[in-house]
Structures are given as structure tokens and as C-alpha cells.
Write an enzyme that holds these catalytic residues in place. Structure first.
Site, short mmCIF file in Angstrom:
data_model
loop_
_atom_site.label_atom_id
_atom_site.label_comp_id
_atom_site.label_asym_id
_atom_site.label_seq_id
_atom_site.Cartn_x
_atom_site.Cartn_y
_atom_site.Cartn_z
N GLY A 122 15.94 -4.98 -3.16
CA GLY A 122 14.78 -5.13 -4.05
C GLY A 122 13.95 -6.36 -3.76
N SER A 124 11.93 -6.42 -1.04
CA SER A 124 10.81 -5.92 -0.24
C SER A 124 10.88 -6.28 1.23
CB SER A 124 9.48 -6.42 -0.81
OG SER A 124 9.30 -5.87 -2.06
N SER A 125 12.03 -6.01 1.81
CA SER A 125 12.12 -6.23 3.26
C SER A 125 11.11 -5.33 3.97
CB SER A 125 13.54 -5.94 3.75
OG SER A 125 13.94 -4.65 3.37
N SER A 126 10.88 -4.14 3.44
CA SER A 126 9.95 -3.22 4.13
C SER A 126 8.53 -3.78 4.12
CB SER A 126 10.01 -1.82 3.53
OG SER A 126 9.66 -1.84 2.18
N ASP A 170 4.10 -5.50 -3.43
CA ASP A 170 4.98 -6.13 -2.45
C ASP A 170 4.20 -6.67 -1.26
OD1 ASP A 170 6.76 -5.09 -4.21
OD2 ASP A 170 7.52 -3.54 -2.87
C1 GLA Z 1 8.64 -1.19 -5.43
C2 GLA Z 1 7.23 -0.85 -4.97
C3 GLA Z 1 6.19 -1.69 -5.69
C4 GLA Z 1 6.39 -1.65 -7.21
C5 GLA Z 1 7.86 -1.90 -7.56
C6 GLA Z 1 8.13 -1.70 -9.02
O1 GLA Z 1 8.97 -2.50 -5.05
O2 GLA Z 1 7.10 -1.04 -3.58
O3 GLA Z 1 4.90 -1.26 -5.35
O4 GLA Z 1 5.93 -0.44 -7.75
O5 GLA Z 1 8.74 -1.07 -6.84
O6 GLA Z 1 7.44 -2.63 -9.76
#
Ligand code: GLA
Length: 401
Positions: A122, A124-126, A170
Site C-alpha cells: 500500500g 504505491s511501488s507501482s 499515488d
Molecule cells: C490506490 C489507488 C489510488 C487511490 C487509493 C485509495 O492506491 O492507486 O488512486 O484510489 O488506492 O485511496
């Protein structure tokens, strides 16, 4: 040092030096979850979990990608870009394809990347992978796209090559982060505002549920559709409602009978969460960390009960944190179905906090809890490594290339 590592690996694999070196951070989100694709508010920050890239134009017509951490590679012709079976490569190929779609003339390039953003946690490595390459190619090709455009390029890559219909948070956070500041993005107007966040006064501790959010993509897209259904219903009466950002709780109540129970709860969560982001920023401005933390717990409750994107492990972690000395707030973070909780903790209480939550987690799940203390850093940037000795004979690419 990671920049040095990818630079050395680049030289080893490709036999030439002086690639562009780029650092791209992962992110935390303090509050405002699942609000971005509803065109509401989010409050993320870039963190010191980062992906490093070495990228160079190779004067050929192939894209050659090496994942240093996975010891894997992928080669594809520039004029035949497509989604592949190699998941990690799709994030990068998606970026190249998006640039092409925007009319950028791509050239063959080589890229080695690796880092320490935990995958599926969670953080956001991507997005870090996408944004780092978007930034690097923009520099190397001299396209000079602004950062917001790069964020959109990266987001679209995720939509089309990874199949997740994510919002902009992200990618925005990875590119626009600033040291010691959180940034509130209005996902409708794309206006943003920085707020100081002093991690010396309040530490950000992430607790990894150990559950990888593999279900997330299909469930994530489903949530998006449920929100769209809600907007559609409201629009029959309130044509000005273009997204849940425009909706109010009063409108939802007024037309509740027309909603199925699930859609109603999804919409209620989003409308409430948007307001929580605004309230949280006001709390930050008054230095009211306790007030901020209460909003985080309320956010978690909404994600658990109304939006239904939490899981048992995340709920146990949030509950274990609640009420511990020095804990201002805790909640699940990101898309959900696993990943981390984010906890705001007074510095002198961090150790006992980790001990206590770790104990609760161990007792319940029989596993050790992984935690990360993060600091807030600058968004994507060029970086440097020490000069490398030149090599005459490049190392062969990994076996499967
Ligand atoms: C992921 C998505 C984001 C956002 C979150 C939830 O990280 O990539 O765009 O929607 O979930 O807040």
C-alpha cells in the site's frame, strides 16, 4: 546505496556508462482514501521508500528493461509496444506506450531499476515505478512535459497496462512530494496546497498487515463502478452532481429509498471522507494532532464498515493502536484488502507502540509484525552516483533475456 547499485548494474548489463539516474518515492496518505477517483480530496506525502532508475538511450530500436530486485528482464521493440505477461514490466511499458500515444517519438532505451518500496504494502511501488520512468524519459527525450502531465501519463499506464482504474493520488504524490510537507490535492480542479508536517513532533509508523492486496484490482474497480452508480442515481434529481465530490449527505438521505443498501453505504463513505480531509487540514493548521487522529480512526471505520475494503489483519492493527499512549491516530492506508496501517505516534512512544501492536499481532496471527518508520521526502528527482570504472565487456543479461 541504491543509486550506485542500479548505476553499476546498468553498466554491467549494457556496457556503457553515464545513464540518467532517477529516484522515485512511494507515498503515504494521511487521510482521503478512495476519494481521488471521485474527484475529491486526498492528503498524501512522498516517503523515503524509493525506487532508483538508471536509464539511457541505446541508439537502437529496442526497449531493454532489467528488474534488479527480481533479476529478470524484458526486451521489446519500440514500434511494437504491448502488454506482456511480465507483470513488473507492464508498468514501464505502459508509460512508454502512453508517451507514444501523446505523440512523443520514442527511441530505444535501456533501464535498470530497483529499490526498497515494499510491493503490495500500500505504499504505491507501482506509481513510483511509473513516475520514475516517465520522468527519466521526459528528460532523455527532451519532451519537457510538466509534472501534472507526467502524473497523468503514469496513471493512464496503470489503467491500460496494469488494469487498475486508479485515481491520480499515488502518481501525484510521487512527483509532487516535498520534504516535511503533506499535500492536499483537489482531484477535480487539480489545485494543491502544501501543509507542514513535522515528523520530529509526530512520527509516521506503518504496520504491515502481511496481507498482499492481490484481490485489490478487481474489487477496486468494482468500488469505482459502485460510486458511478450512485452518481447516476443522484443525477436524476440533481443534474449538477457530476461526481460524488459534488454530492451531499442530505441529498443521499433524501433519495435513499432509490439506492440499494451497498451503493448507499459506498456513497456515504465517500461524501464523509471528503469532508474529513478538509477537517483534517484545519486540524493540522491548529496543530491539533489529537483532532487529526480522531478523523483517521473515523476514516478507518468508514473503510471497514461502509466501503468494505479493510481486512481482519488491518482491523486488528487499527484496534491495537487505538488508545495506546502517544498514538494520535491510526487507519488502513491505500486501496485496502491488505497493505499497511498508518499510525501517527509521539516520538518517545514509538518503541512501546511497536512493541504493543507487535504483541497483539503476534498473539492473533502467530507472525511477527513488520513496521516502517518513514520520513517525508522530495518527489521524483534526478540523482547521482559516484563515478564508475569503465568496463570493456558487458555482463550477459540474466538467463531468461
Ligand atoms: C490506490 C489507488 C489510488 C487511490 C487509493 C485509495 O492506491 O492507486 O488512486 O484510489 O488506492 O485511496
Amino acid at each position: 546505496m541504491p543509486a550506485q547499485t542500479v548505476a553499476t548494474a546498468f553498466q554491467r548489463h549494457f556496457g556503457y556508462t553515464a545513464p540518467l539516474l532517477v529516484r522515485a518515492p512511494g507515498r503515504v496518505n494521511l487521510i482521503g482514501e478512495h476519494t481521488d477517483y471521485n474527484l475529491g480530496y486526498v492528503l498524501p506525502a512522498a516517503i523515503d521508500k524509493e525506487i532508483y532508475f538508471a536509464v539511457g538511450l541505446n541508439s537502437g530500436s529496442e526497449i531493454r528493461l532489467v528488474s534488479h530486485d527480481l533479476n529478470d528482464c524484458c526486451t521489446i521493440a519500440v514500434d511494437q509496444l504491448h502488454r506482456t505477461d511480465t507483470q513488473w514490466a507492464n508498468y514501464l511499458l505502459g508509460v512508454a506506450a502512453q508517451l507514444q500515444k501523446r505523440g512523443v517519438v520514442l527511441a530505444g532505451f535501456d533501464c535498470v531499476f530497483g529499490g526498497n518500496v515494499p510491493v503490495g504494502a500500500g505504499m504505491s511501488s507501482s506509481a513510483a515505478v511509473e513516475c520514475g520512468l516517465a520522468f527519466a524519459l521526459d528528460q532523455l527525450l527532451g519532451t519537457r512535459l510538466d509534472k501534472m502531465t507526467l502524473a497523468h501519463v503514469a496513471q493512464k499506464a496503470e489503467h491500460e497496462y496494469a488494469g487498475v482504474m486508479c485515481g491520480l493520488m499515488d502518481q501525484f504524490a510521487s512527483l509532487f512530494g516535498r520534504p516535511s510537507q503533506v499535500v492536499r490535492l483537489d482531484c477535480r480542479s487539480l489545485d494543491y496546497e502544501y501543509f507542514p508536517f513535522d515528523t520530529d513532533a509526530c512520527r509516521i509508523v506503518l504496520c504491515n498487515s502481511g496481507v498482499k492486496h492481490s484481490l485489490a484490482s478487481s474489487e477496486y474497480n468494482k468500488r469505482r463502478e459502485e460510486c458511478e452508480r450512485g452518481v447516476h442515481l443522484l443525477q436524476q434529481h440533481h443534474p449538477e452532481v457530476k461526481s460524488l465530490r459534488d454530492a451531499t449527505l442530505a441529498q443521499l438521505e433524501q433519495h435513499r429509498a432509490e439506492f440499494d443498501e451497498v451503493t448507499y453505504r459506498r456513497c456515504r463513505y465517500v461524501v464523509e471522507e471528503n469532508q474529513r480531509v478538509l477537517d483534517a487540514c484545519a486540524a493540522l493548521q491548529r496543530h491539533d494532532l489529537a483532532g487529526f487522529g480522531q478523523l483517521m480512526h473515523a476514516s478507518h471505520a468508514g473503510l471497514r464498515d461502509d466501503y468494505e475494503v479493510s481486512c481482519l489483519e488491518l482491523d486488528v492493527l487499527e484496534e491495537a493502536a487505538r488508545g495506546l499512549p502517544g498514538v494520535y491516530g491510526a487507519r488502513m492506508m491505500g486501496g485496502g484488502f491488505g497493505g499497511c496501517t498508518i499510525n501517527l505516534v509521539a516520538p518517545e512512544q514509538v518503541e512501546p507502540f511497536i512493541r504493543e501492536v507487535g504483541r497483539a499481532y503476534q498473539q492473533r496471527f502467530g507472525r511477527e509484525l513488520e513496521t516502517y518508520q518513514t520520513s517525508i521526502v522530495n518527489g521524483v528527482s534526478e540523482t547521482r552516483a559516484e563515478a564508475l570504472p569503465s568496463v570493456n565487456h558487458p555482463a550477459p543479461l540474466p538467463d531468461n533475456c
